[in-house]
Design an enzyme around this catalytic site. Structure first.
Site, mmCIF file in Angstrom:
data_model
loop_
_atom_site.group_PDB
_atom_site.id
_atom_site.type_symbol
_atom_site.label_atom_id
_atom_site.label_comp_id
_atom_site.label_asym_id
_atom_site.label_seq_id
_atom_site.Cartn_x
_atom_site.Cartn_y
_atom_site.Cartn_z
ATOM 1 N N TRP A 242 -8.489 7.946 -3.952
ATOM 2 C CA TRP A 242 -8.069 6.629 -3.493
ATOM 3 C C TRP A 242 -9.226 5.661 -3.503
ATOM 4 O O TRP A 242 -10.368 6.032 -3.291
ATOM 5 C CB TRP A 242 -7.481 6.728 -2.084
ATOM 6 N N ILE B 198 0.998 7.002 0.484
ATOM 7 C CA ILE B 198 0.478 5.898 1.284
ATOM 8 C C ILE B 198 -1.015 5.757 1.035
ATOM 9 O O ILE B 198 -1.760 6.739 1.141
ATOM 10 C CB ILE B 198 0.707 6.156 2.794
ATOM 11 N N CYS B 199 -1.423 4.556 0.711
ATOM 12 C CA CYS B 199 -2.851 4.300 0.520
ATOM 13 C C CYS B 199 -3.429 3.837 1.858
ATOM 14 O O CYS B 199 -3.359 2.667 2.208
ATOM 15 C CB CYS B 199 -3.068 3.236 -0.555
ATOM 16 N N LEU B 200 -3.951 4.798 2.615
ATOM 17 C CA LEU B 200 -4.492 4.493 3.940
ATOM 18 C C LEU B 200 -5.689 5.413 4.165
ATOM 19 O O LEU B 200 -5.554 6.639 4.120
ATOM 20 C CB LEU B 200 -3.404 4.713 5.004
ATOM 21 N N HIS C 173 0.808 -1.222 0.000
ATOM 22 C CA HIS C 173 0.000 0.000 0.000
ATOM 23 C C HIS C 173 0.836 1.263 0.000
ATOM 24 O O HIS C 173 0.309 2.355 0.209
ATOM 25 C CB HIS C 173 -0.944 0.016 1.206
#
Lengths: 159, 222
Positions: free
Chosen positions: A152, A98-100, A91
């Site tokens: 996202w 950051i994919c969060l 991620h």
């Protein structure tokens, strides 16, 4: 590296400033374990050292997180990216994005830098494989400078 | 701000170390002592301006920032303390964006005023019913267990309309010789006053006497 970024152009509001000072003071008294923040004069950008948790894929590795606060923090989420080299994680893109979800859609003003750090470390620690996201190259080529401008798609809640 | 932030001058900064004395009353958004405090049904405290701005301007959904429970604006509970600072720095930082007043509290009706007639009803119908009430009132003396036996008997007297000593003696509620004697002295006084004043007043006076006696007993016993 996508270092300099949009949100730092505008100064912090008074509310943001007060809150960040409180967070900073709390951090100094009670920092989240595994993190090290070198305090500078710049309240609007924190650079935080992240130490991989022993026993995980990232033990003995150290990364740098850069947190930039927008004018209306905490109403708006801070921009959080890894400095290069970003950890190899499904991620985390090679440009440090950051994919969060809590950094974008699921941000809440009750969260803190400290709670973000813990979430990121938890994300690292629960990883079972060291690899880039499958769409890494495409994303890094096309994305904007700030991950906050990315739309996202959060799909994986295991890591 | 360096290391120990003990009792520094500005109150909000005291809560920085884990102790959190004022922390219980800090807004979950700005982390300051809540201004125009408001509580969600899930129990989370905010400044009204902070919560309003979050819900109306910034959030995508009406969720509590702490626990993500659904927040309905008409079901927020304002907290009304004693003081009120007229200047609220958080209420007008954005020009052109007015923050309305807090939702008001939902106020249940006041309790009905005590009706003196109720006492006689109580006494007549159920002497036992009076005991909990009496023990609640005189609970401060921490002797309600001991009084429990006394009250029913005293209210029996009241029901019978200020009896003389014979009726008094026949009531069975005085298990303890010592307290019985103590009350006896007072009881003999009732018929005299009862002849002069109206009944309603008598009830009141008797109640007062009862309280006085209870205080005396409490003092003696403690």
């Amino acid at each position: 590296m996508s270092g300099t970024s949009a949100p730092s152009r505008k100064g912090l509001s008074k509310i943001a400033c007060n809150r960040l000072q409180k967070e900073l003071a709390e951090w100094q008294v009670n920092p989240p374990s595994g993190f090290n923040h070198k305090v500078t004069d710049n309240l609007q950008r924190w650079v935080i050292e992240v130490n991989g948790v022993p026993g995980t894929l990232y033990s003995n590795e150290t990364f740098q997180l850069q947190v930039d606060f927008p004018e209306h923090y905490p109403m708006e989420a801070p921009q959080v990216i890894f400095h290069a080299p970003a950890p190899l994680h499904p991620h985390i893109y090679s440009n440090g994005h950051i994919c969060l979800d809590i950094l974008y859609d699921s941000w809440s003003p009750a969260m803190t830098v400290s709670s973000i750090c813990i979430s990121i470390l938890s994300m690292l620690s629960s990883s079972t494989v060291k690899q880039r996201p499958t769409d890494n190259d495409r994303y890094v080529k096309n994305c904007r400078k700030s991950p906050k401008e990315t739309r996202w798609w959060f799909h994986d809640d295991k890591v | 701000m360096e290391s120990e932030i003990g009792e520094s001058t500005s109150r909000p900064s005291c809560s920085v170390n884990g102790g959190n004395e004022a922390g219980d009353f800090e807004c979950n958004i700005c982390f300051e002592l809540a201004q125009d405090p408001i509580v969600t049904l899930c129990g989370h405290l905010y400044c009204w301006p902070c919560l309003y701005r979050w819900l109306r301007l910034h959030s995508h959904s009406h969720e509590c920032p702490v626990c993500k429970a659904l927040v309905q604006e008409d079901r927020l509970v304002p907290l009304y303390g004693r003081g009120k600072t007229p200047t609220d720095p958080r209420s007008k930082p954005i020009p052109g964006f007015e923050i309305p007043n807090r939702p008001t509290g939902q106020r249940p009706e006041t309790a009905p005023p005590p009706n003196p007639n109720d006492f006689s009803n109580f006494g007549l119908g159920a002497t036992g019913g009076f005991v909990p009430m009496a023990s609640a009132r005189f609970g401060n003396f921490a002797m309600s267990a001991g009084f429990g036996g006394l009250f029913p008997s005293l209210f029996n007297i009241q029901v019978h309309g200020f009896p003389d000593a014979t009726v008094y003696g026949s009531t069975s509620g005085f298990p303890y010789g010592y307290s019985g004697a103590f009350h006896g002295g007072h009881a003999h006084g009732f018929p005299q006053t009862g002849t002069q004043v109206q009944q309603a007043d008598n009830y009141l006076k008797m109640l007062l006497l009862l309280i006085g006696v209870s205080v005396l007993i409490a003092l003696i016993w403690s």
